[in-house]
Design a protein around this motif. Structure first.
Motif, PDB file in Angstrom:
ATOM      1  N   PRO A 133      -1.749   2.461  -9.916  1.00  0.00           N
ATOM      2  CA  PRO A 133      -0.833   3.289  -8.297  1.00  0.00           C
ATOM      3  C   PRO A 133      -1.278   1.404  -6.804  1.00  0.00           C
ATOM      4  O   PRO A 133      -0.306   1.972  -6.061  1.00  0.00           O
ATOM      5  CB  PRO A 133      -1.696   3.879  -7.686  1.00  0.00           C
ATOM      6  N   ASP A 134      -1.847   0.569  -7.173  1.00  0.00           N
ATOM      7  CA  ASP A 134      -2.156   0.087  -6.021  1.00  0.00           C
ATOM      8  C   ASP A 134      -2.222  -1.964  -6.198  1.00  0.00           C
ATOM      9  O   ASP A 134      -2.032  -2.678  -5.914  1.00  0.00           O
ATOM     10  CB  ASP A 134      -3.596   0.223  -4.981  1.00  0.00           C
ATOM     11  N   LYS A 135      -1.538  -1.737  -8.023  1.00  0.00           N
ATOM     12  CA  LYS A 135      -1.732  -3.168  -7.748  1.00  0.00           C
ATOM     13  C   LYS A 135      -0.655  -3.345  -9.559  1.00  0.00           C
ATOM     14  O   LYS A 135      -0.530  -2.430 -10.479  1.00  0.00           O
ATOM     15  CB  LYS A 135      -3.272  -3.484  -8.734  1.00  0.00           C
ATOM     16  N   TYR A 136       0.178  -4.101  -9.730  1.00  0.00           N
ATOM     17  CA  TYR A 136       0.723  -4.431 -10.727  1.00  0.00           C
ATOM     18  C   TYR A 136       1.420  -6.069 -10.888  1.00  0.00           C
ATOM     19  O   TYR A 136       0.872  -6.890  -9.791  1.00  0.00           O
ATOM     20  CB  TYR A 136       2.631  -4.116 -10.378  1.00  0.00           C
ATOM     21  N   GLN A 196      10.222   3.207  -8.504  1.00  0.00           N
ATOM     22  CA  GLN A 196       9.519   3.805  -7.368  1.00  0.00           C
ATOM     23  C   GLN A 196       8.405   4.394  -6.723  1.00  0.00           C
ATOM     24  O   GLN A 196       8.670   4.160  -5.737  1.00  0.00           O
ATOM     25  CB  GLN A 196      10.579   5.441  -7.139  1.00  0.00           C
ATOM     26  N   SER A 197       7.435   3.885  -8.126  1.00  0.00           N
ATOM     27  CA  SER A 197       6.591   3.718  -7.621  1.00  0.00           C
ATOM     28  C   SER A 197       6.118   2.331  -6.535  1.00  0.00           C
ATOM     29  O   SER A 197       4.524   2.660  -6.760  1.00  0.00           O
ATOM     30  CB  SER A 197       5.132   4.161  -8.865  1.00  0.00           C
ATOM     31  N   LEU A 198       6.497   1.129  -7.171  1.00  0.00           N
ATOM     32  CA  LEU A 198       6.030   0.464  -6.584  1.00  0.00           C
ATOM     33  C   LEU A 198       6.900   0.119  -5.059  1.00  0.00           C
ATOM     34  O   LEU A 198       6.573  -1.626  -4.612  1.00  0.00           O
ATOM     35  CB  LEU A 198       6.732  -0.684  -6.932  1.00  0.00           C
ATOM     36  N   VAL A 199       7.154   1.037  -4.270  1.00  0.00           N
ATOM     37  CA  VAL A 199       7.597   0.593  -3.060  1.00  0.00           C
ATOM     38  C   VAL A 199       7.126   1.155  -2.227  1.00  0.00           C
ATOM     39  O   VAL A 199       5.325   1.597  -2.308  1.00  0.00           O
ATOM     40  CB  VAL A 199       8.646   2.435  -2.882  1.00  0.00           C
ATOM     41  N   GLY A 200       7.209   0.146  -0.724  1.00  0.00           N
ATOM     42  CA  GLY A 200       5.855  -0.319   0.203  1.00  0.00           C
ATOM     43  C   GLY A 200       5.213  -1.379   0.252  1.00  0.00           C
ATOM     44  O   GLY A 200       6.383  -2.712  -0.321  1.00  0.00           O
ATOM     45  N   LYS A 201       4.415  -2.362   0.783  1.00  0.00           N
ATOM     46  CA  LYS A 201       4.130  -3.884   1.238  1.00  0.00           C
ATOM     47  C   LYS A 201       3.199  -4.327   0.457  1.00  0.00           C
ATOM     48  O   LYS A 201       2.299  -3.195   0.089  1.00  0.00           O
ATOM     49  CB  LYS A 201       3.640  -3.617   3.271  1.00  0.00           C
ATOM     50  N   ILE A 246       1.949 -13.358 -11.051  1.00  0.00           N
ATOM     51  CA  ILE A 246       1.810 -12.694  -9.940  1.00  0.00           C
ATOM     52  C   ILE A 246       1.225 -11.521  -9.783  1.00  0.00           C
ATOM     53  O   ILE A 246       1.183 -10.665 -10.309  1.00  0.00           O
ATOM     54  CB  ILE A 246       3.173 -12.835  -9.238  1.00  0.00           C
ATOM     55  N   THR A 247      -0.068 -11.661  -8.713  1.00  0.00           N
ATOM     56  CA  THR A 247      -0.587  -9.941  -9.010  1.00  0.00           C
ATOM     57  C   THR A 247      -0.330  -9.038  -7.494  1.00  0.00           C
ATOM     58  O   THR A 247      -0.510 -10.117  -6.441  1.00  0.00           O
ATOM     59  CB  THR A 247      -2.674 -10.547  -8.961  1.00  0.00           C
ATOM     60  N   TYR A 248       0.071  -8.591  -7.224  1.00  0.00           N
ATOM     61  CA  TYR A 248       0.261  -7.473  -6.011  1.00  0.00           C
ATOM     62  C   TYR A 248      -0.532  -6.717  -6.186  1.00  0.00           C
ATOM     63  O   TYR A 248      -0.672  -5.485  -7.398  1.00  0.00           O
ATOM     64  CB  TYR A 248       2.220  -7.054  -6.211  1.00  0.00           C
ATOM     65  N   THR A 249      -1.028  -6.645  -5.091  1.00  0.00           N
ATOM     66  CA  THR A 249      -2.414  -5.166  -3.862  1.00  0.00           C
ATOM     67  C   THR A 249      -1.072  -4.851  -3.520  1.00  0.00           C
ATOM     68  O   THR A 249      -0.960  -5.425  -2.165  1.00  0.00           O
ATOM     69  CB  THR A 249      -3.359  -5.873  -4.374  1.00  0.00           C
ATOM     70  N   ARG A 250      -1.443  -3.834  -3.211  1.00  0.00           N
ATOM     71  CA  ARG A 250      -0.842  -2.638  -2.118  1.00  0.00           C
ATOM     72  C   ARG A 250      -1.308  -3.090  -0.415  1.00  0.00           C
ATOM     73  O   ARG A 250      -2.398  -3.455  -0.886  1.00  0.00           O
ATOM     74  CB  ARG A 250      -1.074  -1.226  -2.298  1.00  0.00           C
TER      75      ARG A 250
END
Length: 204
Positions: free
Chosen positions: A172-175, A54-59, A198-202
């Motif tokens: 909270p802003d990276k996975y 759930q914490s990963l919801v968003g763009k 793959i690095t995801y940044t909010r």
């Protein structure tokens, strides 16, 4: 006559099997039946592992590295991603778009957690093919990551692809999401070969 005897034998076997199942159910007390039903209902609801998803919801903005083979330099590309929870908070759907060498790439990923078996699950699809890949695995405390193992038999290229999907939340802003191959066709003699990172940044 042989056909009639075969059908008769099949019918008798089916009756015996049904009777055995019925007797097994009868041996459970009403209290035990109620307990099992309560446990089943409890496991059907989202748990703390789903809160991690759930914490990963968003763009998100994606920085992608792809190694074509061991020892070769990585290709880099960028993309965007939007995550949302579905089915009452039970699964995280991730839809991504990107560009690789002028070619548009789309991916669709569904990640969940099976509370019965205490394992994360993953289903992945993309525009590189008409098939899907799956993986499943637990949270690895030593790696501080979810490590999900999967296999895919490729009838065209031959052989069985064996891989880990590694998922770790960095804040909270990276996975991060990695694909590590384990089969000899990909590793070229090594123990493993990391093919994708793959690095995801909010997105702001």
């Amino acid at each position: 006559m042989k056909k009639q005897n075969l059908l008769k034998s099949f019918f008798i076997a089916a009756l015996i099997l049904s009777a055995g199942v019925a007797r097994a159910q009868e041996t459970l007390s009403e209290a035990e039946k109620a307990k099992r039903m309560a446990e089943s209902n409890a496991l059907a609801a989202p748990g703390p592992e789903h809160q991690r998803l759930q914490s990963l919801v968003g763009k998100w903005d994606k920085a992608i590295k792809v190694w074509p083979e061991p020892g070769k330099p990585a290709m880099t590309l960028k993309g965007t991603c939007e995550n949302k929870m579905i089915l009452g908070g039970r699964f995280l759907v991730s839809e991504s778009t990107g560009n690789m060498g002028g070619m548009s790439v789309e991916t669709f990923n569904i990640m969940g957690f099976d509370r019965r078996h205490k394992r994360y699950t993953n289903i992945g699809l993309d525009t590189f093919g008409t098939y899907y890949v799956t993986a499943t695995g637990p949270y690895d405390e030593s790696k501080q990551a979810v490590v999900m193992y999967g296999e895919d038999v490729d009838p065209v290229l031959g052989g069985t692809q064996k891989y880990d999907f590694i998922f770790r939340v960095l804040g909270p802003d990276k996975y991060m999401f990695e694909i590590v191959f384990k089969d000899k066709e990909h590793t070229r003699g090594a123990a493993e070969f990391r093919a994708v990172e793959i690095t995801y940044t909010r997105a702001k």
